[in-house]
Design a protein around this motif. Structure first.
Motif, PDB file in Angstrom:
ATOM      1  N   VAL A 445       0.852  -1.191   0.000  1.00 35.92           N
ATOM      2  CA  VAL A 445       0.000   0.000   0.000  1.00 35.92           C
ATOM      3  C   VAL A 445       0.885   1.238   0.000  1.00 35.92           C
ATOM      4  N   PHE A 446       0.824   1.977  -1.098  1.00 34.60           N
ATOM      5  CA  PHE A 446       1.559   3.238  -1.219  1.00 34.60           C
ATOM      6  C   PHE A 446       0.602   4.363  -0.842  1.00 34.60           C
ATOM      7  N   ILE A 447       0.988   5.188   0.144  1.00 37.62           N
ATOM      8  CA  ILE A 447       0.090   6.213   0.691  1.00 37.62           C
ATOM      9  C   ILE A 447       0.655   7.597   0.409  1.00 37.62           C
ATOM     10  N   ALA A 448      -0.189   8.485  -0.074  1.00 39.80           N
ATOM     11  CA  ALA A 448       0.216   9.876  -0.315  1.00 39.80           C
ATOM     12  C   ALA A 448      -0.860  10.807   0.241  1.00 39.80           C
ATOM     13  N   ILE A 449      -0.442  12.004   0.639  1.00 44.34           N
ATOM     14  CA  ILE A 449      -1.345  12.974   1.250  1.00 44.34           C
ATOM     15  C   ILE A 449      -1.564  14.131   0.292  1.00 44.34           C
ATOM     16  N   ASN A 450      -2.826  14.389  -0.018  1.00 46.55           N
ATOM     17  CA  ASN A 450      -3.183  15.552  -0.818  1.00 46.55           C
ATOM     18  C   ASN A 450      -3.620  16.658   0.149  1.00 46.55           C
ATOM     19  N   GLU A 451      -4.228  17.709  -0.341  1.00 48.22           N
ATOM     20  CA  GLU A 451      -4.602  18.820   0.530  1.00 48.22           C
ATOM     21  C   GLU A 451      -5.555  18.373   1.642  1.00 48.22           C
ATOM     22  N   GLN A 452      -6.604  17.617   1.302  1.00 53.79           N
ATOM     23  CA  GLN A 452      -7.543  17.150   2.321  1.00 53.79           C
ATOM     24  C   GLN A 452      -7.958  15.699   2.094  1.00 53.79           C
ATOM     25  N   ASP A 453      -7.179  14.982   1.307  1.00 50.64           N
ATOM     26  CA  ASP A 453      -7.449  13.566   1.037  1.00 50.64           C
ATOM     27  C   ASP A 453      -6.204  12.740   1.299  1.00 50.64           C
ATOM     28  N   VAL A 455      -4.597   9.337  -0.273  1.00 53.74           N
ATOM     29  CA  VAL A 455      -4.721   8.518  -1.477  1.00 53.74           C
ATOM     30  C   VAL A 455      -3.921   7.231  -1.279  1.00 53.74           C
ATOM     31  N   PHE A 456      -4.528   6.085  -1.651  1.00 54.67           N
ATOM     32  CA  PHE A 456      -3.897   4.777  -1.481  1.00 54.67           C
ATOM     33  C   PHE A 456      -3.786   4.095  -2.841  1.00 54.67           C
ATOM     34  N   TRP A 457      -2.594   3.650  -3.191  1.00 60.46           N
ATOM     35  CA  TRP A 457      -2.410   2.735  -4.315  1.00 60.46           C
ATOM     36  C   TRP A 457      -2.147   1.355  -3.712  1.00 60.46           C
ATOM     37  N   VAL A 458      -2.969   0.372  -4.042  1.00 59.57           N
ATOM     38  CA  VAL A 458      -2.857  -0.953  -3.439  1.00 59.57           C
ATOM     39  C   VAL A 458      -2.528  -1.955  -4.536  1.00 59.57           C
ATOM     40  N   GLY A 459      -1.453  -2.688  -4.336  1.00 62.13           N
ATOM     41  CA  GLY A 459      -1.042  -3.691  -5.313  1.00 62.13           C
ATOM     42  C   GLY A 459      -0.735  -5.009  -4.647  1.00 62.13           C
ATOM     43  N   GLN A 460      -0.985  -6.092  -5.367  1.00 68.58           N
ATOM     44  CA  GLN A 460      -0.624  -7.424  -4.903  1.00 68.58           C
ATOM     45  C   GLN A 460      -0.064  -8.186  -6.084  1.00 68.58           C
ATOM     46  N   ASP A 461       0.863  -9.068  -5.838  1.00 69.28           N
ATOM     47  CA  ASP A 461       1.592  -9.758  -6.900  1.00 69.28           C
ATOM     48  C   ASP A 461       0.648 -10.308  -7.963  1.00 69.28           C
ATOM     49  N   GLY A 462       0.830  -9.822  -9.190  1.00 66.22           N
ATOM     50  CA  GLY A 462       0.072 -10.351 -10.324  1.00 66.22           C
ATOM     51  C   GLY A 462      -1.329  -9.797 -10.470  1.00 66.22           C
ATOM     52  N   LYS A 463      -1.729  -8.854  -9.648  1.00 66.58           N
ATOM     53  CA  LYS A 463      -3.089  -8.326  -9.722  1.00 66.58           C
ATOM     54  C   LYS A 463      -3.071  -6.856 -10.131  1.00 66.58           C
ATOM     55  N   ASP A 464      -4.223  -6.372 -10.606  1.00 65.52           N
ATOM     56  CA  ASP A 464      -4.320  -4.992 -11.041  1.00 65.52           C
ATOM     57  C   ASP A 464      -4.167  -4.035  -9.864  1.00 65.52           C
ATOM     58  N   LEU A 465      -3.635  -2.862 -10.164  1.00 66.78           N
ATOM     59  CA  LEU A 465      -3.459  -1.822  -9.154  1.00 66.78           C
ATOM     60  C   LEU A 465      -4.813  -1.222  -8.793  1.00 66.78           C
ATOM     61  N   LEU A 550      -9.039  -5.182   0.826  1.00 67.57           N
ATOM     62  CA  LEU A 550      -7.975  -5.593  -0.100  1.00 67.57           C
ATOM     63  C   LEU A 550      -6.804  -6.251   0.627  1.00 67.57           C
ATOM     64  N   ILE A 551      -6.865  -6.283   1.962  1.00 70.02           N
ATOM     65  CA  ILE A 551      -5.760  -6.866   2.730  1.00 70.02           C
ATOM     66  C   ILE A 551      -5.966  -8.373   2.834  1.00 70.02           C
ATOM     67  N   GLY A 553      -3.673 -12.291   2.773  1.00 73.12           N
ATOM     68  CA  GLY A 553      -2.349 -12.861   2.969  1.00 73.12           C
ATOM     69  C   GLY A 553      -1.815 -12.561   4.348  1.00 73.12           C
ATOM     70  N   ASP A 554      -0.534 -12.895   4.541  1.00 73.63           N
ATOM     71  CA  ASP A 554       0.035 -12.804   5.887  1.00 73.63           C
ATOM     72  C   ASP A 554       0.955 -11.600   6.070  1.00 73.63           C
ATOM     73  N   GLU A 555       1.050 -10.708   5.069  1.00 73.81           N
ATOM     74  CA  GLU A 555       1.962  -9.574   5.210  1.00 73.81           C
ATOM     75  C   GLU A 555       1.382  -8.334   4.537  1.00 73.81           C
ATOM     76  N   LEU A 556       1.578  -7.190   5.207  1.00 74.98           N
ATOM     77  CA  LEU A 556       1.148  -5.904   4.679  1.00 74.98           C
ATOM     78  C   LEU A 556       2.361  -4.981   4.629  1.00 74.98           C
ATOM     79  N   ILE A 557       2.687  -4.477   3.421  1.00 77.64           N
ATOM     80  CA  ILE A 557       3.796  -3.540   3.250  1.00 77.64           C
ATOM     81  C   ILE A 557       3.210  -2.147   3.062  1.00 77.64           C
ATOM     82  N   LEU A 558       3.591  -1.221   3.928  1.00 81.46           N
ATOM     83  CA  LEU A 558       3.076   0.147   3.883  1.00 81.46           C
ATOM     84  C   LEU A 558       4.194   1.110   3.471  1.00 81.46           C
TER      85      LEU A 558
END
Length: 668
Positions: A445-453, A455-465, A550-551, A553-558
């Motif tokens: 899970v790649f996390i970014a901060i906008n002005e008031q939001d 945003v999360f990009w979530v990816g898992q091996d072999g699956k769509d973003l 979307l979580i 499996g046994d591991e969460l990478i932030l």
């Protein structure tokens, strides 16, 4: 004695010049020049040309100044006066620098430095270092600039050149200000101001006021900034320093622009622009156009804003001003965005980020400077990925956001392990998302901060973003970063750990001495959180709930940013009072690129020597659910003492011991 009379005129002229009375100084220097020609004193004639050139340069008439300095240089060569030849090179360089011809200026300053070393002119050597520093500062190479200014400061102190010492302090202040280190900048500028007053350098005093005003403006203290800029303007008018007067008008315009008073700002910036054209200050002219663009943008006249930003960009590119180019590209992008020309805006923002990265790359191994400078340019990176998202470019937005993460860390990895990266992008930016996020059994899970939001990009091996957003605009009254910091502080209170510990505040939201403490500080109540529940539950709702489905499996990478790097993720509670660490293993990393570089590298890339340092967290007061207390980790000192006792008393001493024999005697 006509020769002595001429020298006396020159000395009186120099004194008036030091007081900022440049026109009076020119009169005396011309009297010296006339007499030197009459008595055929070629050396005196050359010196008089140089002094007249300096006076015209102080008045902002750089073309006339160059003409006089070149006459001085010609005579110095003819009479084989190496010391004066070096001084003339330096003066010609300064005039070219004032015209924005920085690379030409560097050539002249290097000639001055070389001669000063040959003739052992320490004061001249120091001045050459200072001039070189100013030229590299104008080109955006801040590390080289600061190195040269430090050399100037050291020599000025050695030879007792108080005026030179003051200039060196001021130039160092400008260098650190460009890097975003405002506290250090103010310290240097105040040293410069003090010395300028001591030696009676009115023009230097005015410049110091202007520099202090710029620094306080960067800190958001506009009232103090305006006061300093008005002092600068008053002195510049007194000493008839046209170039300084123009800069003061420009700085005042910037302060009123920051206050949202665009009408007054336009008036000041117009005055600045007119003076820059009069004196031939190309860089100042470009900056004035850029500031006028921001003013008209603030008034909603986007087309006029674009025209001014284009003029700024053209001049910045002509003179090689990297910072000006990056800034004008960014401002153009903002104007195009407000006109809804998103594709043009994105192209401009890409160019801005590329140029900022180029400037940052010149900082070499200075990690603190890189981080500080990167924080100053944060808006350019954020604006780029935000616009890409608006265009529906989910993957490109992720790559753009990733590019700004952990840059200093990636540089260290390249230095230590030999990874080859370009100046402008991370090594994996052009790869597919699947390759960048391909970590088996892990949800990334790649996390970014906008002005008031958030945003999360979530990816898992072999699956769509997957893209998710958490909108918080309706729940917060201040900026999102501040709200998240309050939440995290409140979470620390709830956990009863390390609350109120002071650290160095790199953003310098408030100016003041902040000492790093090893002791626990008094607990400071956090701002009230607008949720009627546990803060740990609130953080779960804000950060984990949007992606909970979307979580798997046994591991969460932030991959968090900003204040989210300090969230106690393992302790976050879901609606069933279950800790996140009971659901999966959690890994927090600084950037996708850092992890990718490590996982893709062969074994022999990694260091086989050195030591691993493991922190010992403060857990004496941690209470879980009112009952269980955590024990401290065994300290390294205790481990060493126990091992020492074993080897001092065990029968293994005096003979070779196998690993198993040693381990048998170690405490369990």
């Amino acid at each position: 004695d006509k020769a002595r009379e001429g020298i006396a005129y020159g000395n009186v002229g120099n004194a008036h010049q030091s007081l900022g009375e440049f026109k009076t100084a020119i009169g005396y220097h011309e009297s010296h020049l006339k007499i030197a020609k009459e008595v055929e004193d070629k050396a005196g004639e050359g010196n008089a040309y140089g002094c007249v050139g300096n006076a015209y340069q102080s008045l902002g008439d750089y073309e006339t100044a160059i003409d006089y300095h070149e006459r001085h240089l010609k005579i110095a060569k003819k009479v084989e006066d190496k010391a004066r030849e070096g001084i003339a090179y330096g003066n010609v360089g300064n005039a070219h620098q004032s015209l924005g011809e920085f690379k030409t200026a560097i050539g002249y300053h290097e000639s001055h430095l070389k001669i000063a070393k040959e003739v052992e002119d320490k004061a001249g050597e120091g001045n050459a270092y200072g001039n070189l520093g100013n030229a590299y500062q104008s080109l955006g190479d801040f590390k080289t600039a600061i190195d040269y200014h430090k050399c100037h400061l050291k020599i000025a102190k050695q030879v007792g050149d108080k005026a030179g010492e003051g200039r060196a302090y001021g130039n160092l202040g400008n260098g650190y200000q460009s890097l975003g280190d405002y506290k250090t900048a103010i310290n240097y500028h105040e040293h410069n101001l003090k010395i300028a007053k001591e030696v009676g350098d009115k023009a230097g005093e005015g410049r110091a006021y202007g520099s202090l005003g710029n620094t306080y403006q960067s800190l958001g203290d506009f009232k103090t900034a305006i006061d300093y800029h008005e002092r600068h303007l008053k002195i510049a008018k007194q000493v008839r320093d046209k170039a300084g007067e123009g800069r003061a008008y420009g700085n005042l315009g910037n302060a009123y622009q920051s206050l949202g008073d665009f009408k007054i700002a336009i008036d000041y910036h117009d005055r600045h622009q007119k003076i820059t054209k009069e004196v031939g200050d190309k860089v100042g002219e470009g900056n004035a156009y850029g500031n006028l663009g921001i003013d008209y943008q603030g008034q909603g006249d986007f087309q006029t804003a674009v025209e001014y930003h284009k003029r700024h960009l053209k001049i910045a590119q002509e003179v090689g001003d990297k910072v000006g180019s990056a800034t004008s590209f960014f401002n153009l992008g903002r104007s195009f965005e407000l006109q809804q020309s998103l594709s043009k805006a994105i192209n401009c923002l890409r160019s801005s980020v590329k140029m900022f990265n180029s400037i940052r790359d010149d900082l070499k191994g200075e990690d603190e400077w890189k981080i500080s400078y990167r924080n100053m340019c944060e808006t350019a990176y954020t604006s780029l990925w935000r616009l890409l998202l608006e265009q529906g470019e989910v993957e490109k937005a992720l790559f753009a956001a990733e590019e700004g993460r952990a840059q200093a860390l990636n540089d260290l990895m390249e230095l230590n392990y030999g990874f080859k990266t370009t100046n402008f992008q991370s090594p994996h930016l052009e790869e597919s998302t699947q390759n960048l996020l391909s970590f088996p059994r892990s949800v990334t899970v790649f996390i970014a901060i906008n002005e008031q939001d958030i945003v999360f990009w979530v990816g898992q091996d072999g699956k769509d973003l997957q893209l998710r957003k958490k909108k918080l605009g309706d729940k917060i009254s201040s900026n999102l970063n501040g709200f998240l910091r309050f939440l995290i502080e409140a979470a620390s209170l709830e956990l009863n750990v390390r609350v109120g510990v002071k650290c160095e505040d790199r953003s310098l939201d408030k100016l003041g001495d902040e000492n790093v403490s090893n002791e626990r500080s008094p607990e400071i109540p956090a701002e009230p959180v607008p949720f009627q529940m546990s803060v740990l539950r609130t953080l779960y709702e804000v950060i984990i709930d949007p992606i909970a489905d979307l979580i798997h499996g046994d591991e969460l990478i932030l991959v968090p940013e900003g204040p989210l790097c300090l969230v106690p993720y393992a302790a976050l509670l879901d609606s069933n009072s279950r800790y996140l660490c009971d659901v999966c293993r959690i890994r927090v990393i600084p950037s996708l690129t850092s992890l990718k570089l490590i996982t893709d590298s062969p074994d022999d890339y990694h260091s086989k020597t050195g030591m691993l340092l493991v922190g010992d967290p403060w857990v004496q007061e941690v209470v879980i659910r009112g009952e269980v207390k955590l024990e401290e980790l065994p300290s390294a000192r205790k481990e060493v003492e126990m091992i020492g006792k074993i080897f001092n008393t065990a029968p293994l001493i005096g003979k070779e011991a196998t690993k198993d024999e040693v381990l048998e005697r170690l405490p369990s």
